[in-house]
Design an enzyme around this catalytic site. Structure first.
Site, PDB file in Angstrom:
ATOM      1  N   ASP A  39     -66.976  -0.010  -2.962  1.00  0.00           N
ATOM      2  CA  ASP A  39     -68.198  -0.690  -3.405  1.00  0.00           C
ATOM      3  C   ASP A  39     -68.371  -0.613  -4.920  1.00  0.00           C
ATOM      4  O   ASP A  39     -68.002   0.397  -5.537  1.00  0.00           O
ATOM      5  CB  ASP A  39     -69.424  -0.058  -2.744  1.00  0.00           C
ATOM      6  CG  ASP A  39     -69.489  -0.358  -1.249  1.00  0.00           C
ATOM      7  OD1 ASP A  39     -68.785  -1.260  -0.797  1.00  0.00           O
ATOM      8  OD2 ASP A  39     -70.252   0.326  -0.543  1.00  0.00           O
ATOM      9  N   TYR A  67     -64.541  11.453   0.903  1.00  0.00           N
ATOM     10  CA  TYR A  67     -65.614  11.023   0.009  1.00  0.00           C
ATOM     11  C   TYR A  67     -66.607  12.157  -0.217  1.00  0.00           C
ATOM     12  O   TYR A  67     -66.838  12.993   0.666  1.00  0.00           O
ATOM     13  CB  TYR A  67     -66.389   9.846   0.618  1.00  0.00           C
ATOM     14  CG  TYR A  67     -65.573   8.605   0.885  1.00  0.00           C
ATOM     15  CD1 TYR A  67     -65.511   7.576  -0.054  1.00  0.00           C
ATOM     16  CD2 TYR A  67     -64.879   8.445   2.082  1.00  0.00           C
ATOM     17  CE1 TYR A  67     -64.784   6.426   0.197  1.00  0.00           C
ATOM     18  CE2 TYR A  67     -64.140   7.301   2.340  1.00  0.00           C
ATOM     19  CZ  TYR A  67     -64.098   6.296   1.388  1.00  0.00           C
ATOM     20  OH  TYR A  67     -63.370   5.160   1.646  1.00  0.00           O
ATOM     21  N   ASP A  81     -77.514   1.303   1.133  1.00  0.00           N
ATOM     22  CA  ASP A  81     -77.385   2.177  -0.030  1.00  0.00           C
ATOM     23  C   ASP A  81     -78.622   2.026  -0.901  1.00  0.00           C
ATOM     24  O   ASP A  81     -79.460   1.148  -0.672  1.00  0.00           O
ATOM     25  CB  ASP A  81     -76.089   1.922  -0.808  1.00  0.00           C
ATOM     26  CG  ASP A  81     -75.993   0.516  -1.387  1.00  0.00           C
ATOM     27  OD1 ASP A  81     -77.037  -0.150  -1.554  1.00  0.00           O
ATOM     28  OD2 ASP A  81     -74.866   0.075  -1.670  1.00  0.00           O
ATOM     29  N   ARG A 176     -71.783   4.346   3.902  1.00  0.00           N
ATOM     30  CA  ARG A 176     -73.164   3.842   3.855  1.00  0.00           C
ATOM     31  C   ARG A 176     -73.772   3.848   5.259  1.00  0.00           C
ATOM     32  O   ARG A 176     -74.918   4.250   5.467  1.00  0.00           O
ATOM     33  CB  ARG A 176     -73.186   2.411   3.320  1.00  0.00           C
ATOM     34  CG  ARG A 176     -72.990   2.275   1.841  1.00  0.00           C
ATOM     35  CD  ARG A 176     -73.084   0.823   1.420  1.00  0.00           C
ATOM     36  NE  ARG A 176     -71.898   0.065   1.776  1.00  0.00           N
ATOM     37  CZ  ARG A 176     -71.902  -1.190   2.232  1.00  0.00           C
ATOM     38  NH1 ARG A 176     -73.049  -1.807   2.443  1.00  0.00           N
ATOM     39  NH2 ARG A 176     -70.784  -1.818   2.485  1.00  0.00           N
TER      40      ARG A 176
END
Length: 312
Positions: A39, A67, A81, A176
């Site tokens: 993203d 992540y 988000d 997300r």
């Protein structure tokens, strides 16, 4: 032309396609491809394939990823988000009633396989149209849940309403959506406030280079040392070196019998009489990497799986 894979640190504000476009200018070559989108607001590891390495794009996309994410509880957005439009806010008293134990239990309950519904703001296509394009047009369509797997979650800090965690997951996992799903399970809602990809396959944050660093290395003549050769990414496979008389077979992408090569590596010695390895890295007699071959027991030969040499 550069061949191999370079570990790029994607900075905030860039799309993965932006990174590829800028690299084409920096490296002055067109044959470049990334290994999965990240993203625009996210940062971190983005392996980029160069030259013959572009044949690796599908292979590297399948690798597990890790992540570091910040989950913001109490807020739901249309994009899942913090950059999206706020849809709901949790009453302050419900947030205040949360305990660290309840949050930990909810977060850890997602470890393992689970069916995740992809977000509308994603590059996935439904009937030939990207979900994000439909979302921007104000449309919402039904999405089928996809089986993903969360291999591990390490909660680094709980400072409510924020939870900082490291997640290791399978390909196709949307962090997300994981954040949103955790918020739903707690009854407060939630969204992802920040995201850093810290690992993709063997590529880690510590060795990632910004576009500016790549450009500087190019000017200094030191860029080649930071490009991972294609064959290094298959180092777990035994090395098979062809005998000179068999070079023509692999140069043409043909199958070959085990005795046409010499299997190198621990336990193999220099003998071709060992039990054939299931998959091997194949080199010609002069040490040029050809590709990955798989042993077909029914035919008793090695069949090419992926060829990187020449124009194949």
């Amino acid at each position: 032309m550069y061949d191999g894979v370079i570990n790029v640190y994607k900075e905030k504000g860039f799309t993965s396609h932006d990174v590829v476009a800028k690299l084409r200018g920096i490296l002055r070559q067109k044959k470049i491809g990334h290994t999965g989108t990240l993203d625009p607001d996210a940062v971190g590891v983005l392996p980029v394939c160069l030259g013959k390495g572009t044949k690796l794009c599908d292979v590297l996309t399948d690798k597990t990823k890790a992540y570091r994410a910040v989950l913001l509880l109490g807020v739901e957005t249309d994009t899942e988000d913090a950059g999206g439009e706020i849809l709901n806010r949790c009453p302050p008293e419900r947030l205040a009633a949360l305990t660290k134990e309840a949050v930990t239990q909810a977060v850890m309950s997602f470890v393992g396989p689970y069916d995740q519904i992809p977000p509308m703001y994603s590059a996935l296509k439904v009937n030939g149209q990207k979900l994000c394009d439909l979302a921007r047009a104000g449309k919402t369509v039904e999405r089928k849940a996809r089986r993903v797997e969360i291999f591990s979650i390490c909660i680094e800090e709980i400072a409510l309403p924020r939870v900082t965690m490291t997640v290791e997951c399978s390909k196709g996992t949307y962090i997300r959506t994981l954040c949103s799903d955790i918020g739903s399970r707690l009854g407060t809602g939630g969204c992802m406030e920040a995201l850093t990809r810290i690992r993709s396959g063997v590529f880690t944050l510590e060795t990632a280079l910004t576009l500016g660093q790549i450009e500087a290395l190019r000017d200094e003549g030191g860029l080649e040392s930071r490009i991972v050769p294609v064959d290094e990414l298959f180092s777990e496979y035994p090395r098979m070196e062809m005998r000179p008389e068999a070079d023509r077979l692999v140069h043409n992408g043909n199958p070959f019998r085990p005795e046409a090569g010499i299997l190198r590596g621990e336990g193999a010695g220099d003998s071709a009489a060992v039990s054939p390895a299931p998959q091997v890295r194949v080199y010609d007699s002069e040490g040029h990497f050809i590709g990955i071959y798989e042993y077909r027991r029914e035919r008793r030969w090695y069949q090419p799986l992926k060829i990187f040499a020449g124009g194949q």
